[in-house]
Enzyme design. Structure first.
Site, PDB file in Angstrom:
ATOM      1  N   ASP A 135      92.223  60.340 -17.721  1.00 25.13           N
ATOM      2  CA  ASP A 135      93.576  60.314 -17.873  1.00 25.13           C
ATOM      3  C   ASP A 135      94.149  60.587 -16.475  1.00 25.13           C
ATOM      4  O   ASP A 135      95.322  61.383 -16.737  1.00 25.13           O
ATOM      5  CB  ASP A 135      93.874  61.507 -19.060  1.00 25.13           C
ATOM      6  CG  ASP A 135      95.173  61.275 -19.282  1.00 25.13           C
ATOM      7  OD1 ASP A 135      95.879  60.195 -19.341  1.00 25.13           O
ATOM      8  OD2 ASP A 135      95.884  62.174 -19.968  1.00 25.13           O
ATOM      9  N   CYS A 189      91.216  51.985 -40.979  1.00 28.91           N
ATOM     10  CA  CYS A 189      92.446  52.436 -41.567  1.00 28.91           C
ATOM     11  C   CYS A 189      92.799  52.059 -42.771  1.00 28.91           C
ATOM     12  O   CYS A 189      93.574  53.006 -43.762  1.00 28.91           O
ATOM     13  CB  CYS A 189      93.635  52.479 -40.505  1.00 28.91           C
ATOM     14  SG  CYS A 189      93.688  53.344 -39.143  1.00 28.91           S
ATOM     15  N   CYS A 192      96.171  53.143 -45.589  1.00 27.70           N
ATOM     16  CA  CYS A 192      96.664  54.466 -45.283  1.00 27.70           C
ATOM     17  C   CYS A 192      97.951  54.281 -44.206  1.00 27.70           C
ATOM     18  O   CYS A 192      97.597  53.763 -43.273  1.00 27.70           O
ATOM     19  CB  CYS A 192      95.449  55.315 -44.749  1.00 27.70           C
ATOM     20  SG  CYS A 192      96.063  56.928 -44.273  1.00 27.70           S
ATOM     21  N   CYS A 195      99.767  58.770 -41.266  1.00 22.44           N
ATOM     22  CA  CYS A 195     100.333  59.170 -39.794  1.00 22.44           C
ATOM     23  C   CYS A 195     101.729  58.873 -39.553  1.00 22.44           C
ATOM     24  O   CYS A 195     102.628  59.343 -39.020  1.00 22.44           O
ATOM     25  CB  CYS A 195      99.485  58.697 -38.733  1.00 22.44           C
ATOM     26  SG  CYS A 195      99.217  56.934 -38.786  1.00 22.44           S
ATOM     27  N   CYS A 199     105.126  61.518 -39.248  1.00 24.42           N
ATOM     28  CA  CYS A 199     105.765  61.649 -37.892  1.00 24.42           C
ATOM     29  C   CYS A 199     107.402  61.859 -38.318  1.00 24.42           C
ATOM     30  O   CYS A 199     108.094  61.226 -38.565  1.00 24.42           O
ATOM     31  CB  CYS A 199     105.882  60.369 -37.112  1.00 24.42           C
ATOM     32  SG  CYS A 199     106.471  60.451 -35.646  1.00 24.42           S
ATOM     33  N   CYS A 215     108.391  60.498 -29.148  1.00 20.78           N
ATOM     34  CA  CYS A 215     107.311  61.251 -29.653  1.00 20.78           C
ATOM     35  C   CYS A 215     107.633  62.685 -29.157  1.00 20.78           C
ATOM     36  O   CYS A 215     108.172  62.878 -28.033  1.00 20.78           O
ATOM     37  CB  CYS A 215     106.062  60.664 -28.814  1.00 20.78           C
ATOM     38  SG  CYS A 215     104.489  61.700 -29.203  1.00 20.78           S
ATOM     39  N   CYS A 242     102.074  67.466 -29.668  1.00 26.05           N
ATOM     40  CA  CYS A 242     102.197  67.548 -31.162  1.00 26.05           C
ATOM     41  C   CYS A 242     100.605  66.873 -31.615  1.00 26.05           C
ATOM     42  O   CYS A 242     100.113  65.966 -31.179  1.00 26.05           O
ATOM     43  CB  CYS A 242     103.231  66.646 -31.531  1.00 26.05           C
ATOM     44  SG  CYS A 242     103.477  66.273 -33.196  1.00 26.05           S
ATOM     45  N   CYS A 245     100.154  63.639 -36.480  1.00 29.55           N
ATOM     46  CA  CYS A 245      99.373  62.455 -36.568  1.00 29.55           C
ATOM     47  C   CYS A 245      98.046  62.755 -36.751  1.00 29.55           C
ATOM     48  O   CYS A 245      97.178  61.813 -37.720  1.00 29.55           O
ATOM     49  CB  CYS A 245      99.917  61.341 -35.886  1.00 29.55           C
ATOM     50  SG  CYS A 245      99.407  61.370 -34.157  1.00 29.55           S
ATOM     51  N   CYS A 249      95.532  62.853 -40.667  1.00 29.08           N
ATOM     52  CA  CYS A 249      94.681  61.600 -40.633  1.00 29.08           C
ATOM     53  C   CYS A 249      93.488  61.937 -41.706  1.00 29.08           C
ATOM     54  O   CYS A 249      92.788  62.896 -41.164  1.00 29.08           O
ATOM     55  CB  CYS A 249      94.117  61.068 -39.380  1.00 29.08           C
ATOM     56  SG  CYS A 249      92.930  59.943 -39.285  1.00 29.08           S
TER      57      CYS A 249
END
Length: 311
Positions: A135, A189, A192, A195, A199, A215, A242, A245, A249
């Site tokens: 990252d 997913c 569903c 998330c 939010c 966000c 945060c 989400c 899940c």
């Protein structure tokens, strides 16, 4: 199968085994190639200004899409996942800190394990040229994780695995070694929308698309200016990052506790109540977050966030 293909397969199995020995949750491989499907998506996302004031996201566009431009001579992208799930929780009334920031800064922790992995690869295979990324450069880590089958892209744009959920860091080794690529997995997913529904700022504007400029993580970490007043009351008490989400899940019910000592929170941090955080001094901040990713926002940024939650 040619001798070169056999060698690539043998080396791929070896690297995956060594990655497991080095503590990685998962290892999978992609051919270092142009991310053709991602190119128009990234272009449109930037054009729609979904990156807000994260100007760096618009830099090095071509390198983000082609690892061979970032690391000349590269042939393979090795995707590595490192678990950070911690079942421990903060005191209920405390402003919330994203789980990934509980312990030591993941950039350094994961990089150390990658360094060990490269050393072991070179002991077994010989000198390998390339670079390790955690990252920290223009690398579309989620795209590479999906391409290699490390998981699928969830509707919240985090990568998910059936067996472990999504509480893991993604890292890459981009190297000049010919390896056998893995294929992508399938999306699980289904219908569903947990998330999206959960939010509080509406940042997940549609399945698989996040407006980064809405966000909570953006406001509490990336944004250096004052937080817009129209966001008042929408942060659900998050002071840094945060996890909403991910918390909602269904796949994260399978998340297992990490076994990385460096990710353990500083003693007493999880017991701090609201008043402890509101009154936090720079000295206490520096003691708790001396080697933490929270340094990214700094003392001034964190106290700004806490004031915003309480004003």
């Amino acid at each position: 199968m040619t001798s070169a293909e056999l060698k690539a397969e043998e080396n791929s199995k070896l690297i995956k085994g060594l990655a497991a020995e080095c503590g990685f949750l998962h290892c999978s491989i992609s051919k270092a190639d142009f991310l053709e499907e991602e190119a128009p998506r990234l272009s449109q996302w930037l054009k729609d200004d979904r990156h807000g004031k994260m100007g760096y996201m618009a830099n090095h566009f071509d390198k983000r899409l082609d690892p061979r431009l970032l690391v000349p001579g590269s042939k393979s992208v090795v995707t590595l996942l490192y678990n950070y799930y911690n079942p421990q929780k903060q005191t209920k009334d405390a402003p919330k800190l994203s789980m990934y920031a509980y312990g030591e800064d993941y950039h350094y922790v994961v990089k150390r394990h990658m360094k060990t992995l490269v050393e072991r690869i070179e002991e077994r295979i010989g000198k390998v040229e390339g670079r390790a990324f955690v990252d920290s450069a223009p690398v579309l880590d989620k795209a590479w994780a999906v391409r290699s089958g490390a998981g699928w892209m969830g509707k919240h744009t985090n990568v998910i695995r059936k067996q472990e959920g999504s509480y893991f860091f993604i890292a890459e080794l981009i190297i000049d070694l010919e390896l056998t690529p893995d294929g992508p997995t399938t999306d699980h997913c289904g219908e569903c929308t947990a998330c999206i529904d959960a939010c509080p700022t509406g940042a997940i504007i549609q399945p698989y698309t996040v407006d980064g400029s809405r966000c909570i993580s953006y406001f509490t970490i990336e944004l250096k200016d004052a937080i817009p007043q129209e966001m008042k009351g929408q942060f659900d008490d998050w002071m840094f990052g945060c996890d909403i989400c991910q918390e909602v899940c269904p796949w994260n019910r399978f998340a297992k506790a990490h076994n990385e000592p460096a990710f353990e929170p500083k003693e007493g941090m999880l017991d701090m109540d609201r008043s402890d955080w509101v009154d936090i001094t720079k000295e206490v901040f520096n003691e708790i977050f001396r080697k933490s990713a929270v340094k990214r926002t700094g003392y001034e940024g964190l106290t700004r966030n806490i004031r915003f939650l309480g004003d």
